[in-house]
Design a protein around this motif. Structure first.
Motif: not given
Length: 298
Positions: A196, A211, A216, A219, A268
């Motif tokens: 991440f 990712i 992000t 994910a 994220h």
């Protein structure tokens, strides 16, 4: 005071490079496989267990060290100050240190096979090592194609747990296979979370991690399903009669899972804040696997 200011950051970098918490990843498959073996056969060989744990730690050390070496060749770690290669400036030394760890780990596995007069466990662990090499090692570098989590699932799940079970019983078990699915998922979770915070570096080096492929935000959504899956799976295996009811103790790790999902969901897109999520994932892994194994022991 100046000396402390200089040494403290270096100490933190070395600890980040060695990654002590990550070695539970090596121990837990052996613990779960051994616990299943004890539940089914009431067999526990302490010498084999301790030797196998030592081997697993050494082999994981090889994988972590060699990954630093291979990553240094692609330039993906140029901003990773806690890379062993960057810390020492000596790629050759780190490469051979990793190989030493691998050799010592395989010697431990050879010792177990010799005690049992059965080479099966050697074959399983060599397959795990081969998978580990393909993750970052040339010419494969499958981790750069986004296949790392799949490799991680099989190496630390079905293969490692089966090897641990076999090392105690020299037989196979459907129950250990079911348990290995839980272990494999929660181990892959750690690798998934480790991407991440390094999206920019991955893209620059041509690494197509999950990712990078998903972004992000998506994910982070997938992480929730990924993390939550281990709990209904455990319940399902209890209802099917594969697991004893005591394995539901693993649900006590749920607070760590909730913390992980909330943290990633919120941060994220902020690399500096989400970078610690893999260590929260290590907590999910440690407690879920520890309690799963305890459930079999009980």
């Amino acid at each position: 005071m100046t000396t402390k200011q200089i040494l403290y950051p270096n100490t933190k970098l070395w600890m980040a490079a060695i990654k002590p918490p990550m070695y539970s990843v090596a121990i837990m498959p052996i613990w779960v496989g051994t616990a299943v073996a004890f539940a089914e056969t009431k067999i526990f060989n302490g010498a084999v267990f301790s030797t196998f744990v030592t081997a697993a730690i050494l082999i994981l050390a090889w994988e972590n060290i060699s990954n630093d070496v291979f990553d240094s060749e692609t330039g993906i770690d140029q901003n990773k100050h806690h890379s062993l290669v960057n810390l020492t400036g000596n790629k050759s030394l780190i490469f051979w240190l990793g190989n030493l760890c691998l050799g010592l780990g395989l010697l431990c596995i050879l010792a177990i096979a010799t005690w049992q007069q059965d080479p099966t466990i050697i074959g399983i662990i060599l397959l795990c090592c081969a998978l580990g090499y393909t993750y970052q090692g040339p010419p494969f570098r499958l981790g750069y194609q986004g296949l790392g989590e799949i490799i991680c699932f099989f190496a630390f799940g079905p293969l490692a747990v089966a090897a641990a079970y076999y090392s105690q019983t020299q037989t196979w078990s459907i129950t250990s296979l079911a348990a290995s699915i839980i272990v494999g998922i929660v181990t892959s979770l750690i690798l998934f979370c480790s991407h991440f915070h390094q999206v920019k570096d991955d893209i620059a080096a041509g690494k197509r991690s999950p990712i990078v492929r998903l972004g992000t935000a998506k994910a982070a959504q997938l992480l929730i399903w990924f993390t939550a899956s281990i709990y209904p799976l455990t319940l399902l295996f209890v209802l099917w009669g594969f697991f004893p009811v005591w394995t539901l103790l693993s649900w006590l790790s749920l607070p760590f899972a909730i913390k992980l999902c909330r943290h990633v969901q919120k941060n994220h897109h902020q690399p500096e804040k989400v970078s610690n999520c893999k260590f929260i994932a290590v907590g999910v892994h440690f407690w879920s696997c520890l309690l799963l194994g305890l459930g079999f022991m009980l």
